[in-house]
Design an enzyme around this catalytic site. Structure first.
Site, PDB file in Angstrom:
ATOM      1  N   SER A  11       4.597   1.060   5.392  1.00 47.26           N
ATOM      2  CA  SER A  11       5.238   1.563   6.602  1.00 47.26           C
ATOM      3  C   SER A  11       4.704   2.939   6.981  1.00 47.26           C
ATOM      4  CB  SER A  11       6.750   1.652   6.392  1.00 47.26           C
ATOM      5  OG  SER A  11       7.045   2.567   5.351  1.00 47.26           O
ATOM      6  N   TYR A  42      10.624   1.639   7.865  1.00 46.83           N
ATOM      7  CA  TYR A  42      11.022   0.243   7.691  1.00 46.83           C
ATOM      8  C   TYR A  42      12.413   0.128   7.074  1.00 46.83           C
ATOM      9  CZ  TYR A  42       6.426  -1.970   8.552  1.00 46.83           C
ATOM     10  OH  TYR A  42       5.271  -2.455   9.113  1.00 46.83           O
ATOM     11  N   GLY A  43      12.807   1.133   6.304  1.00 45.62           N
ATOM     12  CA  GLY A  43      14.020   1.032   5.484  1.00 45.62           C
ATOM     13  C   GLY A  43      15.305   0.830   6.246  1.00 45.62           C
ATOM     14  N   CYS A  73       4.633  -1.637  -0.203  1.00 47.74           N
ATOM     15  CA  CYS A  73       5.888  -1.197   0.411  1.00 47.74           C
ATOM     16  C   CYS A  73       6.990  -2.074  -0.160  1.00 47.74           C
ATOM     17  CB  CYS A  73       5.802  -1.353   1.929  1.00 47.74           C
ATOM     18  SG  CYS A  73       7.337  -1.025   2.823  1.00 47.74           S
ATOM     19  N   ASN A  74       7.948  -1.471  -0.837  1.00 44.69           N
ATOM     20  CA  ASN A  74       9.025  -2.246  -1.446  1.00 44.69           C
ATOM     21  C   ASN A  74       9.883  -2.939  -0.401  1.00 44.69           C
ATOM     22  OD1 ASN A  74       9.309  -1.464  -4.629  1.00 44.69           O
ATOM     23  ND2 ASN A  74       8.418   0.215  -3.459  1.00 44.69           N
ATOM     24  N   CYS A 183      10.165   2.826  -4.048  1.00 43.06           N
ATOM     25  CA  CYS A 183       9.569   3.068  -2.734  1.00 43.06           C
ATOM     26  C   CYS A 183       8.246   3.756  -3.012  1.00 43.06           C
ATOM     27  CB  CYS A 183      10.472   3.948  -1.867  1.00 43.06           C
ATOM     28  SG  CYS A 183       9.690   4.492  -0.323  1.00 43.06           S
ATOM     29  N   HIS A 185       6.594   5.817  -1.479  1.00 40.75           N
ATOM     30  CA  HIS A 185       6.545   7.245  -1.152  1.00 40.75           C
ATOM     31  C   HIS A 185       6.966   8.117  -2.345  1.00 40.75           C
ATOM     32  CE1 HIS A 185       6.531   5.666   2.972  1.00 40.75           C
ATOM     33  NE2 HIS A 185       6.204   6.874   3.405  1.00 40.75           N
TER      34      HIS A 185
END
Length: 267
Positions: A11, A42-43, A73-74, A183, A185
């Site tokens: 994302s 996206y979350g 991306c989880n 995540c 990030h």
């Protein structure tokens, strides 16, 4: 041997943490990365929205002749992995099952999981961990604000530490032995997370097991590359300058090019 690139999507900037590990483990593989910053985050999106976005990116990567796709991306893994595996004629792997497998390889009794609102809400890690080790105690907590800290280049600041301290308060006095960084990030906030939880809590970055599985899959299909001049091409659906800044900070060996792309409804 197969010199076609590996496609990677996220994302935003988080996928760079997976590319960093990919380059360490598979330096001869070329990479095409799409950071969907034009639709970040996206979350907080619905499953259907995430599926549509991920499928568009998958089709774009297919047009670039990738041999494999990694959903770095989880949130997108939880929402769209099965769809992409069904729709695309190449292997597609995500980061959730590898992350859970990495956690259950150790004999932990109690662990934590942090991720986006979407990843935690749908219980992606809790369900996968329960299948792998029903006796494992799991505390899951969303940490959505930390995604923006990374995306806005604020790692290493007092603001980042304050945000981590606030978001991880849920683990105070819980005696967790490990924390899954659910995540992509979050590996860029490991210093701040260690400051909050202490160095005795092991931080699990799913990227390492994900890339190990990717290597195993490519080896089995005789598709590893022997390219001594491999490349990393980065694409952003948002402002490419943000992706450039992240890549300069987090990809120590650099990248080949970075450009903006528009993905239409048909991909």
């Amino acid at each position: 041997m197969d010199k076609r690139p590996i496609g990677v999507m996220d994302s935003g900037l988080g996928g760079l943490s997976v590319i960093r590990v990919l380059r360490e483990q598979l330096p001869q593989e070329s990479v095409i990365f799409v950071g969907d910053q034009g639709h970040f985050p996206y979350g907080t999106k619905t499953k259907e929205q995430i599926q549509q976005l991920a499928l568009r990116i998958g089709k774009f990567l297919l047009e670039q002749d990738v041999k494999m796709m990694i959903i770095a991306c989880n949130t997108a893994t939880a929402a769209a992995l099965r769809l992409l595996q069904n729709e695309l004629p190449i292997p597609v792997i995500g980061v959730i099952k590898p992350g859970a497998m990495a956690a259950t390889q150790h004999h932990y009794k109690k662990i934590g999981v942090i991720g986006t609102e979407s990843t935690i809400k749908n219980g992606a890690y809790a369900k996968t961990l329960a299948k792998l080790n029903p006796d494992l105690s799991v505390i899951s907590s969303p940490a959505q604000p930390l995604v923006s800290i990374v995306e806005h280049g604020q790692t290493g600041t007092s603001e980042a530490q304050k945000a981590v301290d606030t978001e991880l308060e849920v683990f105070d006095n819980q005696s967790i032995e490990a924390l899954i960084l659910g995540c992509t990030h979050f590996p860029f906030l490991q210093k701040e997370i260690h400051n909050k939880l202490g160095s005795n809590v092991q931080l699990i970055d799913p990227a390492f097991e994900t890339i190990r599985q990717a290597k195993e899959l490519l080896t089995g299909k005789n598709q590893l590359s022997d390219n001594l001049a491999s490349s990393i091409n980065l694409y952003s659906t948002g402002d490419a300058k943000d992706l450039v800044a992240g890549a300069q900070q987090w990809l120590p060996n650099g990248y080949s090019k970075c450009a903006h792309i528009e993905l239409n409804e048909e991909g």
